[in-house]
Design a protein around this motif. Structure first.
Motif, PDB file in Angstrom:
ATOM      1  N   GLY A  87       0.820  -1.207   0.000  1.00  0.00           N
ATOM      2  CA  GLY A  87       0.000   0.000   0.000  1.00  0.00           C
ATOM      3  C   GLY A  87       0.848   1.248   0.000  1.00  0.00           C
ATOM      4  N   ARG A  88       0.149   2.383   0.141  1.00  0.00           N
ATOM      5  CA  ARG A  88       0.843   3.656   0.096  1.00  0.00           C
ATOM      6  C   ARG A  88       1.857   3.758   1.226  1.00  0.00           C
ATOM      7  N   ASP A  89       1.554   3.164   2.389  1.00  0.00           N
ATOM      8  CA  ASP A  89       2.495   3.220   3.510  1.00  0.00           C
ATOM      9  C   ASP A  89       3.816   2.560   3.138  1.00  0.00           C
ATOM     10  N   VAL A  90       3.754   1.455   2.404  1.00  0.00           N
ATOM     11  CA  VAL A  90       4.975   0.773   1.983  1.00  0.00           C
ATOM     12  C   VAL A  90       5.723   1.619   0.961  1.00  0.00           C
ATOM     13  N   GLU A  91       5.020   2.269   0.047  1.00  0.00           N
ATOM     14  CA  GLU A  91       5.679   3.141  -0.919  1.00  0.00           C
ATOM     15  C   GLU A  91       6.404   4.283  -0.213  1.00  0.00           C
ATOM     16  N   GLU A  92       5.794   4.796   0.844  1.00  0.00           N
ATOM     17  CA  GLU A  92       6.447   5.870   1.604  1.00  0.00           C
ATOM     18  C   GLU A  92       7.705   5.353   2.284  1.00  0.00           C
ATOM     19  N   VAL A  93       7.602   4.173   2.897  1.00  0.00           N
ATOM     20  CA  VAL A  93       8.772   3.561   3.525  1.00  0.00           C
ATOM     21  C   VAL A  93       9.865   3.320   2.488  1.00  0.00           C
ATOM     22  N   ALA A  94       9.477   2.805   1.321  1.00  0.00           N
ATOM     23  CA  ALA A  94      10.452   2.529   0.260  1.00  0.00           C
ATOM     24  C   ALA A  94      11.136   3.810  -0.198  1.00  0.00           C
ATOM     25  N   GLY A  95      10.363   4.890  -0.339  1.00  0.00           N
ATOM     26  CA  GLY A  95      10.949   6.156  -0.769  1.00  0.00           C
ATOM     27  C   GLY A  95      11.959   6.683   0.233  1.00  0.00           C
ATOM     28  N   GLN A  96      11.622   6.598   1.507  1.00  0.00           N
ATOM     29  CA  GLN A  96      12.551   7.045   2.550  1.00  0.00           C
ATOM     30  C   GLN A  96      13.805   6.179   2.571  1.00  0.00           C
TER      31      GLN A  96
END
Length: 331
Positions: free
Chosen positions: A7-16
């Motif tokens: 989900g979007r939370d994982v995409e945010e973690v991946a980006g960081q």
């Protein structure tokens, strides 16, 4: 019901995590030779190329998966995808078949490859497709990149990952030792698998003035190509351990080290010399040379291919220390 996608939370973690990896590589100096690679590592999403991977645990491997039903497990997967470490991506009966290489080592190798705008690049060893995506991003044109691997399941997965990330690279199933003659000539050839023999078809498929960068033994050698029968270059300073090239012949047997001091047996630089000289020197002779010459670092060594001859050398191609490589001979 299909598996739950990140989900979007994982995409945010991946980006960081990707931003943190870029900072870590930058601090290491890996792309100092060509800082343009910073943009590629900042933009190409490594997690799309490792939808699952394996980490070593007591008694074997643990699988991390981006579509786990557990949000905490998905986050561990996303963060781990951007660790500056190799990731095991394909196992068969406990044997490692394919991996995604350590990003800082990939950055160093790509920077030393000396890619220029418009270059046609051949990658030997498709892996996950991530390295090919970095090349396609750098060149701005995936059609300039060809990646080859012997295993159909590896090439199929690489194509799928590249398509998901938006890179149109030509991925070929075939013997990397033979290159890809139908897409030659290439300006640059880079291997992401370990070698004990330098395949001659690579020289024939590389344009004069081109460059071949490949793991060899436990190092990485950068060969400048003069023509289809001649190339020469030195090793980078870094150690490198890669999955062996399938189709490139069996790896050499470890040399018996009787009579070699224990400290030398465990010294990574001495074992590098052993890998280069196993066709000519006994381990005790190699140790005497290594000790006498001040325990030389990798960048003092090089490789020359000239016609039917192929040899490794210390300090100079025509110097006193030269050793024939498998498939060739010293002059």
């Amino acid at each position: 019901m299909g598996a739950q996608a990140p989900g979007r939370d994982v995409e945010e973690v991946a980006g960081q995590a990707r931003a943190a990896l870029v900072r870590e590589i930058e601090l290491s100096g890996a792309w100092n030779a060509d800082p343009v690679w910073r943009d590629a590592f900042a933009e190409v999403p490594r997690h799309l190329f490792v939808p699952y991977y394996f980490v070593g645990v007591a008694g074997g491997y643990e699988r991390r998966w981006g579509e786990s039903a557990d949000p905490a497990a998905r986050e561990r997967w996303a963060r781990g995808a951007y660790a500056d470490t190799p990731l095991a991506t394909r196992l068969r009966n406990g044997e490692l078949l394919s991996s995604s290489s350590q990003p800082s080592l990939m950055a160093l190798m790509l920077a030393e490859l000396g890619v220029r705008d418009g270059d046609r690049v051949l990658e030997i060893g498709a892996g996950t497709g991530y390295n090919a995506a970095l090349l396609a991003h750098r060149l701005g044109d995936g059609s300039l990149v060809t990646s080859v691997d012997l295993e159909p399941d590896i090439t199929e997965a690489a194509r799928r990952h590249l398509a998901a990330a938006g890179y149109a690279v030509s991925v070929v199933t075939g013997d990397g030792a033979r290159g890809v003659p139908e897409r030659a000539p290439f300006d640059r050839i880079i291997a992401t698998c370990g070698l004990s023999v330098l395949p001659r078809p690579w020289l024939a498929q590389c344009r004069p003035g081109g460059r071949i960068l490949t793991p060899f033994g436990t190092g990485v050698v950068v060969l400048d190509v003069r023509d289809a029968r001649h190339a020469e270059g030195r090793f980078l300073s870094t150690p490198a351990y890669f999955v062996p090239l399938r189709g490139g012949g069996p790896p050499p047997e470890p040399a018996p080290l009787g009579g070699v001091p224990t400290a030398a047996r465990e010294d990574e630089l001495f074992r590098f010399l052993l890998a280069l000289t196993r066709a000519r020197l006994e381990p005790r002779e190699a140790y005497a040379l290594w000790d006498r010459e001040g325990r030389p670092t990798r960048e003092r060594y090089g490789v020359t291919v000239s016609g039917e001859h192929a040899w490794a050398w210390l300090d100079a191609p025509e110097g006193p220390y030269a050793w024939p490589l498998a498939g060739g001979s010293a002059p």
